[in-house]
Every structure is written in C-alpha cells, then in structure tokens.
Design an enzyme around this catalytic site. Sequence first.
Site, short mmCIF file in Angstrom:
data_model
loop_
_atom_site.label_atom_id
_atom_site.label_comp_id
_atom_site.label_asym_id
_atom_site.label_seq_id
_atom_site.Cartn_x
_atom_site.Cartn_y
_atom_site.Cartn_z
N ASP A 49 0.78 -1.24 0.00
CA ASP A 49 0.00 0.00 0.00
C ASP A 49 0.81 1.29 0.00
O ASP A 49 0.27 2.37 -0.15
CB ASP A 49 -0.97 0.01 1.17
CG ASP A 49 -0.30 -0.22 2.52
OD1 ASP A 49 0.93 0.03 2.65
OD2 ASP A 49 -0.99 -0.67 3.45
N HIS A 64 6.53 -8.00 -1.16
CA HIS A 64 5.60 -8.42 -2.21
C HIS A 64 5.44 -7.35 -3.28
O HIS A 64 4.46 -7.36 -4.02
CB HIS A 64 4.24 -8.78 -1.62
CG HIS A 64 4.28 -9.95 -0.70
ND1 HIS A 64 4.55 -11.22 -1.13
CD2 HIS A 64 4.12 -10.03 0.64
CE1 HIS A 64 4.55 -12.04 -0.09
NE2 HIS A 64 4.29 -11.35 0.99
N CYS A 75 10.44 -6.17 -20.35
CA CYS A 75 11.42 -5.17 -20.80
C CYS A 75 11.90 -4.24 -19.70
O CYS A 75 12.67 -3.33 -19.96
CB CYS A 75 10.84 -4.35 -21.94
SG CYS A 75 9.45 -3.30 -21.44
#
Length: 116
Positions: A49, A64, A75
């Site tokens: 968050d 995460h 890319c």
Amino acid sequence: MAMGSRRSFASSMILNPEFSSFLPNQNHYTLKQLEDDQKILYVITQNVDGLHYKAGNKKVVEMHGTAFRVICLGCDYEIDRHEFQNILEEMNPNTTVESQDVRPDGDVEISEVRSF
C-alpha cells in the site's frame, strides 16, 4: 487482450482510486520516528500500500512489491501507478466493470468486464 489481463486491468481500475486515498496510521508514523532516531535501519513489510513511504520512511523493503509502480516483466519498463491509471482510463472511456466483492486485502472479484 487475454481475459486474465482484462480482469487484472479492470480490477486495478476500480480499486486504485480508493486504495490510493488510504493514509498512514500512528504505527506508520512511529516507525518513521524510529528511523529518524536511528533505532531501526529498515522497515520490512508485506504490504503493497505504500503507507510507510507516505509516512516518510526512506528505507523500506516491500517483500511483495508495491501497488504504486507498474513494471513490465518483459522489458523492465516502469511507470507510476497513478500515471498508468490515467492511461487506462483514457484508452478505455467506455469500460464498465461490475464487482460484487472487494476483499480487505485489496483484491476484487470481477463478475463482468465490458468494452475493455
């Protein structure tokens, strides 16, 4: 565009405005103060968050990832999530998304996506 991609982009379109409005709480500010006082070196979080950054922490490890940067895995192109949101909305002005279930972890169950 594959159905999974449509659902992923659609869910992020409906969640991002609310998700981006969340503010740090006292715990975030306490960790910021501990960093300023050099009592901790890093904040390691599973959250995506960005609230530790909003509170002012500089040394944050996001295990995460984050919901505030979009990165192309093919890319390494990177774009700010808010800028990406604007592009999605501009490119899909007639998109409608129906959702029955927004979960506490910020995930959403999309029941139907039209015109994406």
